[in-house]
Design a protein around this motif. Structure first.
Motif, PDB file in Angstrom:
ATOM      1  N   ASN A  90       0.877  -1.208  -0.074  1.00 55.75           N
ATOM      2  CA  ASN A  90      -0.118   0.022  -0.118  1.00 55.75           C
ATOM      3  C   ASN A  90       0.721   1.454  -0.087  1.00 55.75           C
ATOM      4  O   ASN A  90       0.517   2.277  -0.760  1.00 55.75           O
ATOM      5  CB  ASN A  90      -1.023  -0.015   1.150  1.00 55.75           C
ATOM      6  N   PHE A  93       2.176   1.649  -3.322  1.00 52.58           N
ATOM      7  CA  PHE A  93       1.254   1.969  -4.504  1.00 52.58           C
ATOM      8  C   PHE A  93       0.899   3.632  -4.346  1.00 52.58           C
ATOM      9  O   PHE A  93       0.953   4.144  -5.467  1.00 52.58           O
ATOM     10  CB  PHE A  93      -0.136   1.413  -3.873  1.00 52.58           C
ATOM     11  N   HIS A  94       1.113   4.114  -3.088  1.00 51.90           N
ATOM     12  CA  HIS A  94       0.969   5.671  -3.255  1.00 51.90           C
ATOM     13  C   HIS A  94       2.262   6.272  -3.575  1.00 51.90           C
ATOM     14  O   HIS A  94       2.320   7.273  -4.025  1.00 51.90           O
ATOM     15  CB  HIS A  94       0.689   5.929  -1.776  1.00 51.90           C
ATOM     16  N   TRP A  99      -1.223   5.301  -7.367  1.00 50.18           N
ATOM     17  CA  TRP A  99      -2.520   5.440  -7.031  1.00 50.18           C
ATOM     18  C   TRP A  99      -3.033   6.824  -7.654  1.00 50.18           C
ATOM     19  O   TRP A  99      -4.280   6.873  -8.301  1.00 50.18           O
ATOM     20  CB  TRP A  99      -2.519   5.757  -5.396  1.00 50.18           C
ATOM     21  N   PHE A 177      -8.228   0.690  -4.337  1.00 49.07           N
ATOM     22  CA  PHE A 177      -8.361   2.007  -3.860  1.00 49.07           C
ATOM     23  C   PHE A 177      -8.412   1.879  -2.391  1.00 49.07           C
ATOM     24  O   PHE A 177      -7.698   2.635  -1.783  1.00 49.07           O
ATOM     25  CB  PHE A 177      -9.665   2.698  -4.270  1.00 49.07           C
TER      26      PHE A 177
END
Length: 177
Positions: A90, A93-94, A99, A177
């Motif tokens: 996560n 991902f950011h 994202w 998301f």
């Protein structure tokens, strides 16, 4: 001798199809970007590990179908099983910007699809090579964020092949998301 020619034709046909597939993947990854591609691959890996955990008696491909079916089933009550991202994934991902290439936050309407991001551009670059990619891209561009009850039957109606590099990534990105 005829068998030899038949085998030769089959080998050449397979190698041409494989080369086209490799070219599509290379094009998609080039448009998406190296770090974003690595982040997407991490998401797919986490997703598939979760599939193995929640559906231990199914193949990964069957797990994709079951996951999608369970996600919209009226009888599903354990929503925690659908969470698949590790903290590390996560974060990447950011940090990678992936994202932001897939989604944007709107203070008025909440989460929105980034219709001009690299993810949509990468799908666009290969959309004409696969009917699922093409239809998904068109629907996502026209409608943006869609409810699971619309997205999932749409994807499943197109007979996805969850051995397919692109089909996997569409599903994983859709629920990341």
């Amino acid at each position: 001798m005829q068998k030899f020619y038949l085998i030769l034709i089959l080998v050449l046909t397979f190698s041409c199809a494989q080369k086209q597939s490799d070219n599509r993947i290379a094009e998609f990854e080039k448009v998406l970007g190296e770090r974003q591609t690595k982040a997407l691959n991490l998401l797919v890996s986490d997703f598939e590990k979760n599939l193995s955990k929640i559906y231990p008696n199914l193949t990964i491909e069957q797990g994709y179908n079951e996951y999608l079916t369970d996600l919209i089933s009226d009888s599903t009550t354990d929503w925690e099983k659908f969470k698949f991202q590790s903290d590390k994934t996560n974060a990447e991902f950011h940090k990678s910007g992936l994202w932001n290439e897939i989604y944007t936050k709107d203070s008025v309407s909440g989460l929105q699809v980034n219709g001009i991001g690299k993810y949509m551009q990468a799908l666009y670059s290969v959309k004409d090579s696969d009917s699922l990619i093409k239809k998904y891209w068109k629907k996502r561009e026209a409608a943006g964020m869609m409810q699971n009850e619309l997205v999932i039957p749409g994807i499943l109606s197109l007979n996805p092949d969850f051995d397919n590099y692109f089909h996997k990534r569409i599903v994983v990105a859709e629920f990341s998301f």
